[in-house]
Design a protein around this motif. Structure first.
Motif, PDB file in Angstrom:
ATOM      1  N   PRO A  17      46.942  25.145   6.744  1.00  0.00           N
ATOM      2  CA  PRO A  17      47.413  25.781   5.514  1.00  0.00           C
ATOM      3  C   PRO A  17      48.889  26.160   5.537  1.00  0.00           C
ATOM      4  CG  PRO A  17      46.036  27.295   6.761  1.00  0.00           C
ATOM      5  CD  PRO A  17      45.964  25.959   7.444  1.00  0.00           C
ATOM      6  N   GLU A  18      49.517  26.124   6.695  1.00  0.00           N
ATOM      7  CA  GLU A  18      50.934  26.474   6.801  1.00  0.00           C
ATOM      8  C   GLU A  18      51.861  25.356   6.342  1.00  0.00           C
ATOM      9  OE1 GLU A  18      52.342  29.409   7.638  1.00  0.00           O
ATOM     10  OE2 GLU A  18      50.315  30.216   7.697  1.00  0.00           O
ATOM     11  N   CYS A  19      51.372  24.131   6.291  1.00  0.00           N
ATOM     12  CA  CYS A  19      52.223  22.981   5.988  1.00  0.00           C
ATOM     13  C   CYS A  19      52.487  22.857   4.486  1.00  0.00           C
ATOM     14  CB  CYS A  19      51.595  21.693   6.502  1.00  0.00           C
ATOM     15  SG  CYS A  19      52.655  20.254   6.214  1.00  0.00           S
ATOM     16  N   PRO A  20      53.733  23.020   4.055  1.00  0.00           N
ATOM     17  CA  PRO A  20      54.047  22.923   2.631  1.00  0.00           C
ATOM     18  C   PRO A  20      53.936  21.503   2.075  1.00  0.00           C
ATOM     19  CG  PRO A  20      56.058  23.193   3.884  1.00  0.00           C
ATOM     20  CD  PRO A  20      54.918  23.328   4.853  1.00  0.00           C
ATOM     21  N   ASN A  21      53.960  20.509   2.941  1.00  0.00           N
ATOM     22  CA  ASN A  21      53.859  19.112   2.511  1.00  0.00           C
ATOM     23  C   ASN A  21      52.446  18.556   2.628  1.00  0.00           C
ATOM     24  OD1 ASN A  21      56.618  18.782   1.921  1.00  0.00           O
ATOM     25  ND2 ASN A  21      57.075  18.440   4.075  1.00  0.00           N
ATOM     26  N   GLU A  22      51.508  19.374   3.076  1.00  0.00           N
ATOM     27  CA  GLU A  22      50.130  18.946   3.300  1.00  0.00           C
ATOM     28  C   GLU A  22      50.061  17.736   4.239  1.00  0.00           C
ATOM     29  OE1 GLU A  22      48.274  18.524  -0.541  1.00  0.00           O
ATOM     30  OE2 GLU A  22      48.448  20.657  -0.948  1.00  0.00           O
ATOM     31  N   ALA A  23      50.898  17.777   5.262  1.00  0.00           N
ATOM     32  CA  ALA A  23      50.957  16.693   6.238  1.00  0.00           C
ATOM     33  C   ALA A  23      49.913  16.835   7.339  1.00  0.00           C
ATOM     34  CB  ALA A  23      52.354  16.632   6.868  1.00  0.00           C
ATOM     35  N   ILE A  24      49.286  17.996   7.438  1.00  0.00           N
ATOM     36  CA  ILE A  24      48.323  18.252   8.503  1.00  0.00           C
ATOM     37  C   ILE A  24      46.905  18.134   7.957  1.00  0.00           C
ATOM     38  CG2 ILE A  24      47.490  19.932  10.180  1.00  0.00           C
ATOM     39  CD1 ILE A  24      50.318  21.136  10.169  1.00  0.00           C
ATOM     40  N   SER A  25      46.095  17.383   8.680  1.00  0.00           N
ATOM     41  CA  SER A  25      44.702  17.222   8.268  1.00  0.00           C
ATOM     42  C   SER A  25      43.826  17.079   9.513  1.00  0.00           C
ATOM     43  CB  SER A  25      44.528  16.004   7.365  1.00  0.00           C
ATOM     44  OG  SER A  25      44.881  14.830   8.061  1.00  0.00           O
ATOM     45  N   TYR A  26      42.539  17.250   9.307  1.00  0.00           N
ATOM     46  CA  TYR A  26      41.597  17.106  10.420  1.00  0.00           C
ATOM     47  C   TYR A  26      41.154  15.654  10.516  1.00  0.00           C
ATOM     48  CZ  TYR A  26      37.754  17.987  13.581  1.00  0.00           C
ATOM     49  OH  TYR A  26      36.915  17.962  14.665  1.00  0.00           O
ATOM     50  N   LYS A  80      63.072  15.305  -0.289  1.00  0.00           N
ATOM     51  CA  LYS A  80      63.434  15.022  -1.691  1.00  0.00           C
ATOM     52  C   LYS A  80      62.579  13.910  -2.268  1.00  0.00           C
ATOM     53  CE  LYS A  80      68.156  16.730  -1.464  1.00  0.00           C
ATOM     54  NZ  LYS A  80      69.588  16.381  -1.532  1.00  0.00           N
ATOM     55  N   LYS A  81      62.261  12.914  -1.465  1.00  0.00           N
ATOM     56  CA  LYS A  81      61.413  11.816  -1.935  1.00  0.00           C
ATOM     57  C   LYS A  81      59.988  12.302  -2.195  1.00  0.00           C
ATOM     58  CE  LYS A  81      59.746   7.251  -0.679  1.00  0.00           C
ATOM     59  NZ  LYS A  81      59.660   6.240   0.358  1.00  0.00           N
ATOM     60  N   ILE A  82      59.443  13.090  -1.285  1.00  0.00           N
ATOM     61  CA  ILE A  82      58.074  13.607  -1.433  1.00  0.00           C
ATOM     62  C   ILE A  82      57.959  14.460  -2.686  1.00  0.00           C
ATOM     63  CG2 ILE A  82      56.364  15.184  -0.438  1.00  0.00           C
ATOM     64  CD1 ILE A  82      57.391  14.236   2.356  1.00  0.00           C
ATOM     65  N   TRP A  83      58.938  15.300  -2.929  1.00  0.00           N
ATOM     66  CA  TRP A  83      58.876  16.268  -4.023  1.00  0.00           C
ATOM     67  C   TRP A  83      59.660  15.828  -5.264  1.00  0.00           C
ATOM     68  CZ3 TRP A  83      55.260  19.798  -3.961  1.00  0.00           C
ATOM     69  CH2 TRP A  83      54.666  20.093  -2.731  1.00  0.00           C
ATOM     70  N   ASN A  84      60.104  14.564  -5.275  1.00  0.00           N
ATOM     71  CA  ASN A  84      60.829  14.012  -6.442  1.00  0.00           C
ATOM     72  C   ASN A  84      61.994  14.892  -6.859  1.00  0.00           C
ATOM     73  OD1 ASN A  84      59.142  11.723  -6.776  1.00  0.00           O
ATOM     74  ND2 ASN A  84      57.603  13.051  -7.708  1.00  0.00           N
TER      75      ASN A  84
END
Length: 85
Positions: A17-26, A80-84
């Motif tokens: 839940p700490e990742c602002p880019n939602e890069a972490i997953s199980y 910038k690319k991820i968040w347009n």
């Protein structure tokens, strides 16, 4: 440089839940632990001064992924690319 989670991970669920880019997953199939998608990891550039997942990890199993070197400028461009932006 993207970050990665080592096999020392104890699946404590704190980093995700700490990742602002939602890069972490199980990863339920291969590693049975948390993983970081290097295409989404910006080391929190654009959000924070340092990676938040690394700060909250109780066992320090989040490290830099030496196979994916990226400069601060490249991390900002990825953000910038991820968040347009």
């Amino acid at each position: 440089m993207a970050l990665k989670i080592t096999t020392d991970c104890i699946n404590c669920d704190i980093c995700e839940p700490e990742c602002p880019n939602e890069a972490i997953s199980y990863d339920n199939k291969v590693q049975k632990t948390y993983v970081i998608n290097p295409d989404l990891c910006t080391e929190c550039v654009g959000f924070y001064d340092e990676p938040t997942c690394d700060k909250v990890c109780p066992i320090d199993c989040i490290i830099k992924d030496d196979t994916r070197p990226e400069s601060p400028e490249e991390l900002l461009a990825k953000y910038k690319k991820i968040w347009n932006k």
